[in-house]
Write a protein that holds these residues in place. Sequence first.
Motif, PDB file in Angstrom:
ATOM      1  N   PHE A 105       0.836  -1.203   0.000  1.00 42.24           N
ATOM      2  CA  PHE A 105       0.000   0.000   0.000  1.00 42.24           C
ATOM      3  C   PHE A 105       0.870   1.251   0.000  1.00 42.24           C
ATOM      4  N   ALA A 106       1.985   1.188   0.739  1.00 41.58           N
ATOM      5  CA  ALA A 106       2.868   2.363   0.798  1.00 41.58           C
ATOM      6  C   ALA A 106       3.374   2.724  -0.593  1.00 41.58           C
ATOM      7  N   ALA A 107       3.696   1.702  -1.395  1.00 44.53           N
ATOM      8  CA  ALA A 107       4.184   1.968  -2.749  1.00 44.53           C
ATOM      9  C   ALA A 107       3.072   2.555  -3.609  1.00 44.53           C
ATOM     10  N   PHE A 108       1.870   1.981  -3.481  1.00 48.79           N
ATOM     11  CA  PHE A 108       0.731   2.483  -4.240  1.00 48.79           C
ATOM     12  C   PHE A 108       0.430   3.929  -3.855  1.00 48.79           C
ATOM     13  N   ARG A 109       0.452   4.184  -2.542  1.00 45.60           N
ATOM     14  CA  ARG A 109       0.163   5.519  -2.060  1.00 45.60           C
ATOM     15  C   ARG A 109       1.177   6.524  -2.614  1.00 45.60           C
ATOM     16  N   ARG A 110       2.453   6.119  -2.603  1.00 43.02           N
ATOM     17  CA  ARG A 110       3.484   7.043  -3.084  1.00 43.02           C
ATOM     18  C   ARG A 110       3.284   7.350  -4.575  1.00 43.02           C
ATOM     19  N   ALA A 111       2.877   6.353  -5.354  1.00 40.82           N
ATOM     20  CA  ALA A 111       2.656   6.587  -6.788  1.00 40.82           C
ATOM     21  C   ALA A 111       1.526   7.602  -6.981  1.00 40.82           C
ATOM     22  N   MET A 112       0.465   7.447  -6.213  1.00 33.90           N
ATOM     23  CA  MET A 112      -0.695   8.322  -6.371  1.00 33.90           C
ATOM     24  C   MET A 112      -0.424   9.735  -5.859  1.00 33.90           C
ATOM     25  N   VAL A 113       0.300   9.820  -4.738  1.00 31.07           N
ATOM     26  CA  VAL A 113       0.448  11.100  -4.055  1.00 31.07           C
ATOM     27  C   VAL A 113       1.716  11.852  -4.486  1.00 31.07           C
ATOM     28  N   ASN A 114       2.781  11.090  -4.792  1.00 31.30           N
ATOM     29  CA  ASN A 114       4.050  11.717  -5.164  1.00 31.30           C
ATOM     30  C   ASN A 114       4.472  11.425  -6.599  1.00 31.30           C
ATOM     31  N   GLY A 115       3.766  10.548  -7.285  1.00 31.00           N
ATOM     32  CA  GLY A 115       4.136  10.231  -8.661  1.00 31.00           C
ATOM     33  C   GLY A 115       5.449   9.489  -8.776  1.00 31.00           C
ATOM     34  N   VAL A 116       5.702   8.591  -7.813  1.00 28.58           N
ATOM     35  CA  VAL A 116       6.934   7.788  -7.861  1.00 28.58           C
ATOM     36  C   VAL A 116       6.545   6.313  -7.866  1.00 28.58           C
ATOM     37  N   ALA A 117       7.117   5.549  -8.802  1.00 29.18           N
ATOM     38  CA  ALA A 117       6.806   4.127  -8.901  1.00 29.18           C
ATOM     39  C   ALA A 117       7.466   3.364  -7.754  1.00 29.18           C
ATOM     40  N   ARG A 118       7.078   2.094  -7.571  1.00 28.09           N
ATOM     41  CA  ARG A 118       7.626   1.299  -6.473  1.00 28.09           C
ATOM     42  C   ARG A 118       9.156   1.231  -6.527  1.00 28.09           C
ATOM     43  N   ASP A 119       9.697   1.142  -7.756  1.00 27.57           N
ATOM     44  CA  ASP A 119      11.164   1.002  -7.884  1.00 27.57           C
ATOM     45  C   ASP A 119      11.890   2.329  -7.696  1.00 27.57           C
ATOM     46  N   GLY A 120      11.180   3.405  -7.427  1.00 23.66           N
ATOM     47  CA  GLY A 120      11.808   4.694  -7.171  1.00 23.66           C
ATOM     48  C   GLY A 120      11.886   5.601  -8.388  1.00 23.66           C
ATOM     49  N   SER A 121      11.442   5.125  -9.544  1.00 26.40           N
ATOM     50  CA  SER A 121      11.508   5.990 -10.731  1.00 26.40           C
ATOM     51  C   SER A 121      10.294   6.923 -10.752  1.00 26.40           C
ATOM     52  N   HIS A 122      10.527   8.098 -11.324  1.00 18.46           N
ATOM     53  CA  HIS A 122       9.448   9.097 -11.380  1.00 18.46           C
ATOM     54  C   HIS A 122       8.459   8.741 -12.481  1.00 18.46           C
ATOM     55  N   LEU A 123       7.187   8.941 -12.195  1.00 14.70           N
ATOM     56  CA  LEU A 123       6.128   8.655 -13.166  1.00 14.70           C
ATOM     57  C   LEU A 123       5.772   9.923 -13.928  1.00 14.70           C
ATOM     58  N   TYR A 124       5.378   9.737 -15.184  1.00 22.21           N
ATOM     59  CA  TYR A 124       4.964  10.888 -15.985  1.00 22.21           C
ATOM     60  C   TYR A 124       3.612  11.414 -15.486  1.00 22.21           C
ATOM     61  N   PRO A 125       3.413  12.725 -15.600  1.00 22.77           N
ATOM     62  CA  PRO A 125       2.173  13.314 -15.069  1.00 22.77           C
ATOM     63  C   PRO A 125       0.930  12.979 -15.903  1.00 22.77           C
ATOM     64  N   ALA A 126       1.069  12.083 -16.897  1.00 22.56           N
ATOM     65  CA  ALA A 126      -0.144  11.552 -17.529  1.00 22.56           C
ATOM     66  C   ALA A 126      -0.969  10.852 -16.450  1.00 22.56           C
ATOM     67  N   LEU A 127      -0.276  10.297 -15.453  1.00 22.33           N
ATOM     68  CA  LEU A 127      -0.963   9.881 -14.223  1.00 22.33           C
ATOM     69  C   LEU A 127      -1.207  11.174 -13.451  1.00 22.33           C
ATOM     70  N   PRO A 128      -2.448  11.588 -13.323  1.00 26.85           N
ATOM     71  CA  PRO A 128      -2.685  12.949 -12.804  1.00 26.85           C
ATOM     72  C   PRO A 128      -2.460  13.061 -11.301  1.00 26.85           C
ATOM     73  N   TYR A 129      -1.194  12.857 -10.894  1.00 26.92           N
ATOM     74  CA  TYR A 129      -0.928  12.902  -9.451  1.00 26.92           C
ATOM     75  C   TYR A 129      -1.019  14.311  -8.888  1.00 26.92           C
ATOM     76  N   GLU A 130      -1.031  15.343  -9.773  1.00 27.62           N
ATOM     77  CA  GLU A 130      -1.300  16.694  -9.234  1.00 27.62           C
ATOM     78  C   GLU A 130      -2.674  16.701  -8.570  1.00 27.62           C
ATOM     79  N   HIS A 131      -3.569  15.817  -9.054  1.00 33.80           N
ATOM     80  CA  HIS A 131      -4.906  15.733  -8.449  1.00 33.80           C
ATOM     81  C   HIS A 131      -4.957  14.642  -7.383  1.00 33.80           C
TER      82      HIS A 131
END
Lengths: 440, 162
Positions: A105-131
Amino acid sequence: MMRRIQSKALLASFSLAAVAGSVIAAAIIYAPEIKPVERPLPTSFDPGEVAKGAQLASIGDCIVCHTADGGRPFAGARALPTPFGTLYSDNITPDEKTGIGNWSFAAFRRAMVNGVARDGSHLYPALPYEHFTHVDDADLRAIYAFLMTRQPVEQVQPKNDLLPGLGFRPLLAGWKLLFLHEGPSTRDPARSAEWNRGKYLVEGLGHCGGCHTPRNILGGEERSSDLSGGIAEGWIAPALDKSNPSADRWDEASLFDYLTTGIAGGHSAAGGPMGPVAEGLSTVNDADVQAIAVYIASRMKPESALQKAASTVATLPRDVASQDPASSKSTIAHPATDTLFAGACGGCHMPGAPMQVTGRPPLSAVSDLRMTNPRNAIQAVLQGVAPPSGRGPAMPGFADILTDQQIADLLGYARAHFTDASPWPDLTAEVSAIRKEDAR
Amino acid sequence: MTVSLIVNGQRRTVSATPDTPLLYVLRDDLELNAAKYGCGLGQCGACTVHLDGKAVFSCLTPIGATQERQVTTLEGLGTQAQPGILQQAFIDEQAAQCGYCIAGMIMRAQSLLDRNPAPSDAEIRRHMQPNLCRCGTHHRIIRAIKRASAVLGSQNGKGDAS
């Protein structure tokens, strides 16, 4: 000599600044891996939590971007064209190899809230984590429970096809520094609980601003122009505030109908990318959609007007649809087009036509014909409008039937005939340009 | 008004009010009865013909919009004695039940094969989506399209395209 010393000193201070900058940058860029976990058993989640997550996932419409055309649900690989190239959505089924099966859950939460994947790489904002950053943990837990109890699908998405350099993900840390504003959605205690719920859903999971807020040159949402209208997949996502030319014609009830069915009688039908949004919301509980409608309605008009609108909403400014076309100003201005309209459009759009009887909005009510920019009206004619929520009649596309000139003539005619708005300039050129865009 | 257009390779001139659907002109004036009137609202596809090589609903195509344009109907793909490849494939697969939708189905499918002689199943399904069959022969229709695709592939010396 002096100059050399100076330049050496300059160089030294530059280097120092660069090192300091790098350290700061590294601190921003660096995100540790979160250890993989064994895939949680579906039975380990409370069914009530899963059901709640299903509703929230429909509000977020995860399935639209995370499902390829004709692909398995949530298995990703949908092409997402952006001004910066094409991204392919991730597999968010609980497959351990290719999906998020081993995400805690911590990894999922970080992806949604900070836009970072489980492996630590940054996710593109096509995932609307600003929202999504505004979504509270209880809701994130429910969505996690929902996703982890889906059917795992082993599927790797194609490689992203981005402009040179943008494949370098640490750059995204800089983007986030500018545009990701973490923290909960703010409440307005002076407003009702329903309004605040709507605000929370619109700003968070619903990520309405993802399309309805204009973006700057770096692709960040212009927060000062929140919900003042943007663009999505070649369609205008209309302003959801007072600047919308049809703002006074929408209210809570019509927005609720529109959001849950894709159609608001006497208003509009959802076209383009709004169709799937309505389809998602059609499965959401009425209270949450009503809350969204309440919030958006309040954004579209000031509080005092809201009460006034409730009593006058049934009256359209001018019911031109019932006028006899032969004597109207549009026929005089477009002498040849009335017969073209009768042949291509009249079967559905003339008063008394079958579509009108089944509750499709008359053209005199359709917002697209009233917009300052003809783009959506042109797209509707070129591409057609799929039945929102997948059922009922569709508007077929006319791209292969009518020429640019004919479409321009028809739209000019319809605007003159069904609205009070002034004529659109350069319509033929606009139609040609949008047709070329659509062909890409 | 007088409209001059090319139908199945032949120049035809018809006199009709400009809002007359192309479908009516084909059936009533040109005696080309393959295209069918289904719904008249562009919802069923029974009236599908090609306009400049693209599949369109002829019930929604005003004749006034077709001046000097190319129209192909089912009759343009072959004859009873010499059916076209796709027509033969529909016969071989016995893809018609009542047959009302079939002229439109064939024209819709032909526009896909013209553009892509070896479509995938998913492409076929997506492309055929606007056309309805009330009898439920969809599986046979898809088989017929794949059969025609295979014939086209072998004719082009590329082997079996399925």
